[in-house]
Design a protein around this motif. Structure first.
Motif, PDB file in Angstrom:
ATOM      1  N   THR A  25     -29.393   4.796   9.562  1.00  0.00           N
ATOM      2  CA  THR A  25     -29.671   3.631   9.880  1.00  0.00           C
ATOM      3  C   THR A  25     -29.560   2.945   8.558  1.00  0.00           C
ATOM      4  O   THR A  25     -29.207   3.384   7.645  1.00  0.00           O
ATOM      5  N   THR A  26     -30.389   1.569   8.780  1.00  0.00           N
ATOM      6  CA  THR A  26     -30.306   0.813   7.418  1.00  0.00           C
ATOM      7  C   THR A  26     -31.845   0.462   7.130  1.00  0.00           C
ATOM      8  O   THR A  26     -32.757   0.534   7.984  1.00  0.00           O
ATOM      9  N   LEU A  33     -32.873   8.895   1.325  1.00  0.00           N
ATOM     10  CA  LEU A  33     -34.056   8.082   0.942  1.00  0.00           C
ATOM     11  C   LEU A  33     -34.986   9.314   0.042  1.00  0.00           C
ATOM     12  O   LEU A  33     -35.894   9.941   0.716  1.00  0.00           O
ATOM     13  N   ILE A  34     -35.118   8.866  -1.178  1.00  0.00           N
ATOM     14  CA  ILE A  34     -35.944   9.845  -1.860  1.00  0.00           C
ATOM     15  C   ILE A  34     -37.282   8.953  -2.377  1.00  0.00           C
ATOM     16  O   ILE A  34     -37.115   8.051  -3.197  1.00  0.00           O
ATOM     17  N   PRO A  36     -30.040  -1.087   2.428  1.00  0.00           N
ATOM     18  CA  PRO A  36     -28.883   0.066   2.185  1.00  0.00           C
ATOM     19  C   PRO A  36     -28.859   0.947   3.410  1.00  0.00           C
ATOM     20  O   PRO A  36     -30.111   0.969   4.088  1.00  0.00           O
ATOM     21  N   GLU A  37     -27.734   1.604   3.548  1.00  0.00           N
ATOM     22  CA  GLU A  37     -27.761   2.715   4.641  1.00  0.00           C
ATOM     23  C   GLU A  37     -28.516   3.976   4.320  1.00  0.00           C
ATOM     24  O   GLU A  37     -28.199   4.370   2.881  1.00  0.00           O
ATOM     25  N   VAL A  38     -29.176   4.669   4.920  1.00  0.00           N
ATOM     26  CA  VAL A  38     -29.877   5.895   4.728  1.00  0.00           C
ATOM     27  C   VAL A  38     -29.751   6.677   5.901  1.00  0.00           C
ATOM     28  O   VAL A  38     -29.632   6.434   6.965  1.00  0.00           O
ATOM     29  N   GLY A  39     -30.123   7.938   5.700  1.00  0.00           N
ATOM     30  CA  GLY A  39     -30.227   9.006   6.784  1.00  0.00           C
ATOM     31  C   GLY A  39     -31.735   8.784   7.287  1.00  0.00           C
ATOM     32  O   GLY A  39     -32.520   8.085   6.827  1.00  0.00           O
TER      33      GLY A  39
END
Length: 323
Positions: A4-5, A52-53, A11-14
């Motif tokens: 998704t964003t 995303l960390i 930005p795009e992330v899991g």
């Protein structure tokens, strides 16, 4: 992993992220921590599409950012959407279970803190810089103005808030766009569903639930107060006191029933419920254990039926407050 964003502008992330706090803060005896394993978990997360960390300067304090920085060297940094936070300061207590932090939202502090975070993280920018808590002694407009300076300087790509009201989001938006809001959301903490999450949906703001597994409880990983390590901060939380915990085990039983019905784990069901709350809802379950990371990432593939969601929506409120 499906993606998704971070809201309409991010930005795009899991769809599932990774919270790194527990790798060096709050949950167990520091002597039992293994930084090499934690670094491996962060890198394995990227391989699984968990991009995303999330960390914060106060975790450790300060050592968690250093750990994440060591994990995200070279090409690993380019694969991560790196988020950190500012605004909470250690209370000076030597007790690792202490839940007390000061707040500092002064512009001068924000300006110093971003540079210190970048040094510890070993990077020239973070993708998301978040205000950990609003400082009641500083107008949020002033704090948010300093946060916006980090974007103008190229030190942060976007800025977000944490544990705020809808009105505080509105006030911040008058100064600079709000990319994300991070707050606790899970099957036993639903407060944001009333106002904050609907506001974020309307405004195209990402919502990042922390503790989406109820600090491990909803995954069935805690059945007794006595199981918690001596230095674990959950020992101070009302929901984990023995009488409340015993009552709350009924919630876990009902989550397990849904999991058995659909062939998933309780953690995956709890995370899938969170994911079902909105397109830009990206939970950040924390773990330093490879098998739990794989389990959490698998929630991205779990689809709950209307019946499943209804059963989970009907869960009673837990015994005990959050803090």
């Amino acid at each position: 992993m499906r993606t998704t964003t971070l809201g309409t502008r991010g930005p795009e992330v899991g769809v599932v992220g990774l919270g790194c706090m527990g790798m060096s803060h709050a949950y167990d005896d520091p002597a039992n921590r293994d930084d090499d394993v934690s670094i491996g978990v962060i890198r394995q997360a990227l391989d699984l599409g968990v991009t995303l960390i999330d960390t914060a300067d106060v975790y450790g304090p300060y050592t968690n950012e250093e750990l994440v920085g060591r994990a995200l060297t070279g090409a690993y940094r380019d694969r991560a959407v790196l988020a950190t936070k500012v605004g909470l300061v250690p209370d000076g207590s030597s007790d690792s279970t202490s839940p007390n932090y000061g707040r500092n939202g002064s512009p001068e502090y924000i300006r110093r803190a971003i540079d210190a975070s970048l040094r510890r993280l070993g990077t020239d920018h973070v993708d998301l810089y978040q205000l950990h808590r609003v400082d009641p002694t500083v107008p949020i407009e002033e704090t948010w103005g300093a946060m916006a300076e980090t974007v103008a300087a190229g030190k942060a790509r976007q800025i977000g808030l944490s544990e705020v009201t809808a009105d505080e989001i509105r006030r911040a938006q008058t100064v600079h766009p709000v990319a994300s809001v991070q707050s606790e959301l899970s099957l036993w903490t639903r407060d944001p569903l009333a106002e904050v999450l609907p506001y974020c949906v309307r405004e195209g703001i990402a919502f990042l639930p922390f503790s989406p597994l109820g600090r491990g409880f909803l995954a069935g990983r805690v059945s007794s107060f006595d199981e918690l390590p001596a230095d674990d901060f959950r020992r101070r939380l009302p929901r984990f006191q023995q009488d409340a915990l015993r009552a709350n085990l009924a919630l876990v039983g009902r989550v397990q029933a849904v999991a058995d019905r659909i062939g998933a784990t309780p953690a995956q069901v709890a995370l899938a419920w969170v994911l079902a709350q909105g397109e830009w809802v990206v939970p950040i379950p924390g773990t330093k254990t490879p098998k739990y990371l794989i389990d959490n990432a698998g929630a991205a593939d779990v689809r709950l039926s209307a019946e499943d969601l209804a059963d989970l929506d009907a869960l009673p409120a837990p015994e005990g407050s959050r803090y």
